[in-house]
Design a protein around this motif. Structure first.
Motif, PDB file in Angstrom:
ATOM      1  N   GLY A   8       0.981  -1.164   0.050  1.00 61.12           N
ATOM      2  CA  GLY A   8       0.029   0.097  -0.089  1.00 61.12           C
ATOM      3  C   GLY A   8       0.791   1.292   0.125  1.00 61.12           C
ATOM      4  N   GLY A   9       2.089   1.055   0.227  1.00 65.20           N
ATOM      5  CA  GLY A   9       2.995   2.280   0.205  1.00 65.20           C
ATOM      6  C   GLY A   9       3.102   2.813  -1.349  1.00 65.20           C
ATOM      7  N   GLY A  10       3.773   4.267  -1.333  1.00 58.76           N
ATOM      8  CA  GLY A  10       3.761   4.741  -2.759  1.00 58.76           C
ATOM      9  C   GLY A  10       4.065   6.253  -2.524  1.00 58.76           C
ATOM     10  N   GLN A  13       0.727  13.122  -3.056  1.00 56.38           N
ATOM     11  CA  GLN A  13       0.904  14.441  -2.724  1.00 56.38           C
ATOM     12  C   GLN A  13       0.318  14.829  -1.400  1.00 56.38           C
ATOM     13  N   PRO A  14       0.834  15.942  -1.034  1.00 58.29           N
ATOM     14  CA  PRO A  14       0.319  16.684   0.446  1.00 58.29           C
ATOM     15  C   PRO A  14      -0.840  16.625   0.578  1.00 58.29           C
ATOM     16  N   GLY A  15      -1.743  16.289   1.578  1.00 54.34           N
ATOM     17  CA  GLY A  15      -3.031  16.420   1.591  1.00 54.34           C
ATOM     18  C   GLY A  15      -3.966  15.052   1.071  1.00 54.34           C
ATOM     19  N   GLY A  16      -3.052  14.268   0.633  1.00 49.58           N
ATOM     20  CA  GLY A  16      -3.616  12.931   0.162  1.00 49.58           C
ATOM     21  C   GLY A  16      -3.809  12.049   0.985  1.00 49.58           C
ATOM     22  N   SER A  17      -4.133  10.811   0.652  1.00 48.67           N
ATOM     23  CA  SER A  17      -4.542   9.520   1.445  1.00 48.67           C
ATOM     24  C   SER A  17      -3.852   8.403   0.955  1.00 48.67           C
ATOM     25  N   LEU A  18      -3.544   7.406   1.874  1.00 48.33           N
ATOM     26  CA  LEU A  18      -3.104   6.078   1.447  1.00 48.33           C
ATOM     27  C   LEU A  18      -3.622   5.291   2.536  1.00 48.33           C
ATOM     28  N   ARG A  19      -3.851   3.981   2.311  1.00 50.95           N
ATOM     29  CA  ARG A  19      -3.990   2.888   3.280  1.00 50.95           C
ATOM     30  C   ARG A  19      -3.071   1.730   3.216  1.00 50.95           C
ATOM     31  N   LEU A  20      -2.471   1.421   4.299  1.00 53.54           N
ATOM     32  CA  LEU A  20      -1.444   0.481   4.245  1.00 53.54           C
ATOM     33  C   LEU A  20      -2.145  -0.787   4.904  1.00 53.54           C
ATOM     34  N   SER A  21      -1.539  -1.995   4.413  1.00 52.36           N
ATOM     35  CA  SER A  21      -1.901  -3.269   4.798  1.00 52.36           C
ATOM     36  C   SER A  21      -0.887  -4.197   5.115  1.00 52.36           C
ATOM     37  N   CYS A  22      -1.315  -5.095   6.120  1.00 54.69           N
ATOM     38  CA  CYS A  22      -0.252  -5.722   6.467  1.00 54.69           C
ATOM     39  C   CYS A  22      -0.880  -7.254   6.771  1.00 54.69           C
ATOM     40  N   ALA A  23      -0.634  -8.208   5.987  1.00 52.29           N
ATOM     41  CA  ALA A  23      -1.178  -9.668   5.885  1.00 52.29           C
ATOM     42  C   ALA A  23      -0.531 -10.407   6.886  1.00 52.29           C
ATOM     43  N   GLY A  24      -0.976 -11.127   7.849  1.00 46.56           N
ATOM     44  CA  GLY A  24      -0.398 -12.170   8.599  1.00 46.56           C
ATOM     45  C   GLY A  24      -0.420 -13.663   8.104  1.00 46.56           C
ATOM     46  N   GLU A  86       1.382  14.590   5.213  1.00 48.54           N
ATOM     47  CA  GLU A  86       2.234  15.844   5.108  1.00 48.54           C
ATOM     48  C   GLU A  86       3.803  15.193   4.665  1.00 48.54           C
ATOM     49  N   PRO A  87       4.545  16.226   4.143  1.00 45.93           N
ATOM     50  CA  PRO A  87       5.923  15.797   3.861  1.00 45.93           C
ATOM     51  C   PRO A  87       6.506  15.081   4.906  1.00 45.93           C
ATOM     52  N   GLU A  88       6.181  15.488   6.442  1.00 46.91           N
ATOM     53  CA  GLU A  88       6.980  14.975   7.441  1.00 46.91           C
ATOM     54  C   GLU A  88       6.546  13.390   7.650  1.00 46.91           C
ATOM     55  N   ASP A  89       5.305  12.977   7.159  1.00 44.22           N
ATOM     56  CA  ASP A  89       5.105  11.568   7.212  1.00 44.22           C
ATOM     57  C   ASP A  89       5.864  10.799   6.477  1.00 44.22           C
ATOM     58  N   THR A  90       6.691  11.214   5.463  1.00 42.19           N
ATOM     59  CA  THR A  90       7.551  10.391   4.748  1.00 42.19           C
ATOM     60  C   THR A  90       8.251   9.651   5.434  1.00 42.19           C
ATOM     61  N   ALA A  91       8.444   8.216   5.267  1.00 39.83           N
ATOM     62  CA  ALA A  91       9.074   7.203   5.973  1.00 39.83           C
ATOM     63  C   ALA A  91       9.078   5.956   5.737  1.00 39.83           C
ATOM     64  N   VAL A  92       9.790   4.981   5.741  1.00 40.29           N
ATOM     65  CA  VAL A  92       9.344   3.687   5.533  1.00 40.29           C
ATOM     66  C   VAL A  92       8.578   3.098   6.849  1.00 40.29           C
ATOM     67  N   TYR A  93       7.520   2.402   6.440  1.00 46.80           N
ATOM     68  CA  TYR A  93       6.309   1.881   7.435  1.00 46.80           C
ATOM     69  C   TYR A  93       6.668   0.712   7.798  1.00 46.80           C
ATOM     70  N   TYR A  94       6.496   0.135   8.991  1.00 49.72           N
ATOM     71  CA  TYR A  94       6.413  -1.210   9.451  1.00 49.72           C
ATOM     72  C   TYR A  94       5.582  -1.516  10.104  1.00 49.72           C
ATOM     73  N   GLN A 112       7.447   1.796   1.763  1.00 48.04           N
ATOM     74  CA  GLN A 112       7.824   3.214   1.627  1.00 48.04           C
ATOM     75  C   GLN A 112       6.529   4.156   1.298  1.00 48.04           C
ATOM     76  N   VAL A 113       6.690   5.255   2.016  1.00 51.22           N
ATOM     77  CA  VAL A 113       5.567   6.119   1.921  1.00 51.22           C
ATOM     78  C   VAL A 113       6.352   7.494   1.652  1.00 51.22           C
ATOM     79  N   THR A 114       6.055   8.097   0.334  1.00 52.35           N
ATOM     80  CA  THR A 114       6.616   9.318   0.082  1.00 52.35           C
ATOM     81  C   THR A 114       5.574  10.080   0.005  1.00 52.35           C
ATOM     82  N   VAL A 115       5.595  11.387   0.649  1.00 57.33           N
ATOM     83  CA  VAL A 115       4.495  12.633   0.551  1.00 57.33           C
ATOM     84  C   VAL A 115       5.427  13.678  -0.172  1.00 57.33           C
ATOM     85  N   SER A 116       5.015  14.043  -1.346  1.00 55.53           N
ATOM     86  CA  SER A 116       5.773  14.897  -1.934  1.00 55.53           C
ATOM     87  C   SER A 116       4.758  15.678  -3.050  1.00 55.53           C
ATOM     88  N   SER A 117       4.923  16.923  -3.483  1.00 58.03           N
ATOM     89  CA  SER A 117       4.362  17.398  -4.545  1.00 58.03           C
ATOM     90  C   SER A 117       5.228  17.547  -5.789  1.00 58.03           C
TER      91      SER A 117
END
Length: 117
Positions: A8-10, A13-24, A86-94, A112-117
């Motif tokens: 679900g990462g990718g 743009q700032p203000g946008g949305s993403l949904r991350l999934s973690c299947a066990g 927000e751009p500050e949310d840019t990170a690798v999410y675990y 990887q989640v990248t928030v950028s215009s």
């Protein structure tokens, strides 16, 4: 063996949305404490959101009101809905899970989640 598969990462743009999934696999999330961590370059890994088997949730102050952690028992999947990114949310999410009374915590490989215009 236990495997947590994240997706679900990718780029968004700032203000946008993403949904991350973690299947066990090899683990039952309904009886585990689950969480999402993130790590940005040069920063310490931090716990972003967590959820107990009983349904209590907790969020780091910087994402309160924007992120929501949830789980789908039937799909054995944990989600992190991220709104108003927000751009500050840019990170690798675990994703992370610890079965009740277990001596180990399990980790996904990160997405990887990248928030950028």
């Amino acid at each position: 063996q236990v495997q947590l598969v994240e997706s679900g990462g990718g780029l968004v743009q700032p203000g946008g949305s993403l949904r991350l999934s973690c299947a066990g696999f090899g683990i039952t999330f309904s009886t585990a404490a689950v969480g999402w961590y993130r790590q940005a370059p040069g920063k310490q890994r931090e716990l972003v959101a967590s959820s107990t088997p009983g349904g209590r949730t907790n969020y780091v102050d910087s994402v309160k009101g924007r992120f929501t952690i949830s789980r789908d028992t039937a799909k054995n999947t944990v989600y992190l809905r991220m709104n108003s990114l927000e751009p500050e949310d840019t990170a690798v999410y675990y994703c992370n899970a610890q079965p009740t009374r277990a001596g180990y915590t399990y980790w996904g490989q990160g997405t990887q989640v990248t928030v950028s215009s």
